[in-house]
Scaffold this active site. Structure first.
Site, short mmCIF file in Angstrom:
data_model
loop_
_atom_site.label_atom_id
_atom_site.label_comp_id
_atom_site.label_asym_id
_atom_site.label_seq_id
_atom_site.Cartn_x
_atom_site.Cartn_y
_atom_site.Cartn_z
N HIS A 1 3.72 -2.28 3.09
CA HIS A 1 3.70 -0.91 2.57
C HIS A 1 5.02 -0.60 1.86
O HIS A 1 6.09 -0.98 2.34
CB HIS A 1 3.46 0.09 3.69
CG HIS A 1 2.15 -0.09 4.39
ND1 HIS A 1 1.95 -1.07 5.34
CD2 HIS A 1 0.97 0.57 4.27
CE1 HIS A 1 0.70 -1.02 5.78
NE2 HIS A 1 0.09 -0.03 5.15
N ASP B 1 0.81 -1.22 0.00
CA ASP B 1 0.00 0.00 0.00
C ASP B 1 0.85 1.26 0.00
O ASP B 1 2.01 1.27 0.42
CB ASP B 1 -0.88 0.04 1.25
CG ASP B 1 -2.09 -0.87 1.16
OD1 ASP B 1 -2.15 -1.69 0.23
OD2 ASP B 1 -2.96 -0.77 2.04
#
Length: 279
Positions: free
Chosen positions: A245, A100
């Site tokens: 992430h 992400d």
């Protein structure tokens, strides 16, 4: 409030997201060439694993559009869900890796290099403002067979926005993804995992399914490389969706950790996959 400050609040926001329905009855999506379905899913536990067959990324390459390309196509509207998808099919001992908040020029290229080294595809839920200066990284994702999803433009807490603001965050991001990736995204992930009815409705109108996760590596909290590795290896199981992430802060721990846990998953026989493309 600055974007980096928002990320430090993620632990509290994730707890509130659970009250919004991010937990409970989970969705299931089938990867590969099978159809998506929904079913109740139990909490993930470590389980048996299977060996991954080599992937040929060239078979999944897309051609990014240019500014002189054809006009944007209207997305196919989908049925509105009431909760996101949390898992994928466990058939063939499948798992899915997701990243992400990027792309980020300092960390995303390293993650892409590691995935390419092991011939693995993943999902990247990107933020529009990050794509704006890093379109070449999204084009590389397309070239190497990764799936790119919509993670809004500025990574806001959607439950604090009105419908028009949510629509703008999502629509602008889908537009820039199409410019860089070559097609509009078919998947959406709400920042902080905080979903509401408007996000589900607007996502369906824009042709995007809502994707959550099963195992959070907590790399957003920079807990240390060893902790990230332990969370991935301890939570690995057929059907699991791993959340990591590649932006939003210092992600050097994420890069270091994936060099350890990705070969481990492959050695343990997991088949790492991505959802099929809807035509």
């Amino acid at each position: 409030m600055q974007k980096d400050q928002l990320f430090t609040r993620r632990r509290l926001l994730l707890a509130s997201a659970a009250a919004l329905g991010a937990a409970g009855t989970a969705g299931l999506v089938v990867a590969g060439d099978e159809e998506a379905v929904r079913t109740a899913a139990p909490a993930p536990v470590p389980g048996p694993q299977a060996r991954q067959a080599p992937l040929k990324s060239s078979a999944f390459r897309l051609q990014p559009l240019t500014g002189d390309g054809p006009p944007r196509s209207a997305p196919r509207k989908l049925k509105v869900r009431t909760e996101p998808i949390f898992e994928i099919s466990a058939r063939g001992r499948q798992m899915m890796l997701t990243f992400d908040d990027g792309p980020n020029p300092d960390y995303t290229p390293h993650i892409l290099d590691i995935l390419a080294k092991h011939d693995v595809r993943a999902m990247f839920f990107v933020c529009g403002e990050c794509v704006e200066d890093n379109k070449h990284l999204v084009a590389r994702m397309a070239e190497e067979g990764h799936v790119v999803g919509n993670h809004t433009w500025t990574h806001p807490l959607l439950t604090t926005l009105d419908r028009a603001e949510i629509k703008s965050e999502m629509a602008r991001t889908s537009d820039i993804i199409e410019d860089a990736y070559g097609e509009r995204p078919q998947w959406f992930r709400a920042p902080y995992g905080a979903w509401n009815r408007a996000a589900f409705q607007l996502g369906a109108e824009m042709g995007m399914e809502p994707m959550a996760w099963t195992v959070d590596t907590t790399d957003w909290d920079t807990p240390g490389t060893d902790t990230i590795i332990e969370r991935v290896e301890g939570g690995a199981a057929p059907g699991v969706v791993i959340l990591s992430h590649d932006a939003g802060g210092d992600r050097s721990q994420t890069v270091e950790a994936i060099q350890e846990w990705l070969p481990y998953l492959l050695d343990q026989g997991y088949h790492l996959t991505v959802p099929h493309r809807r035509l």
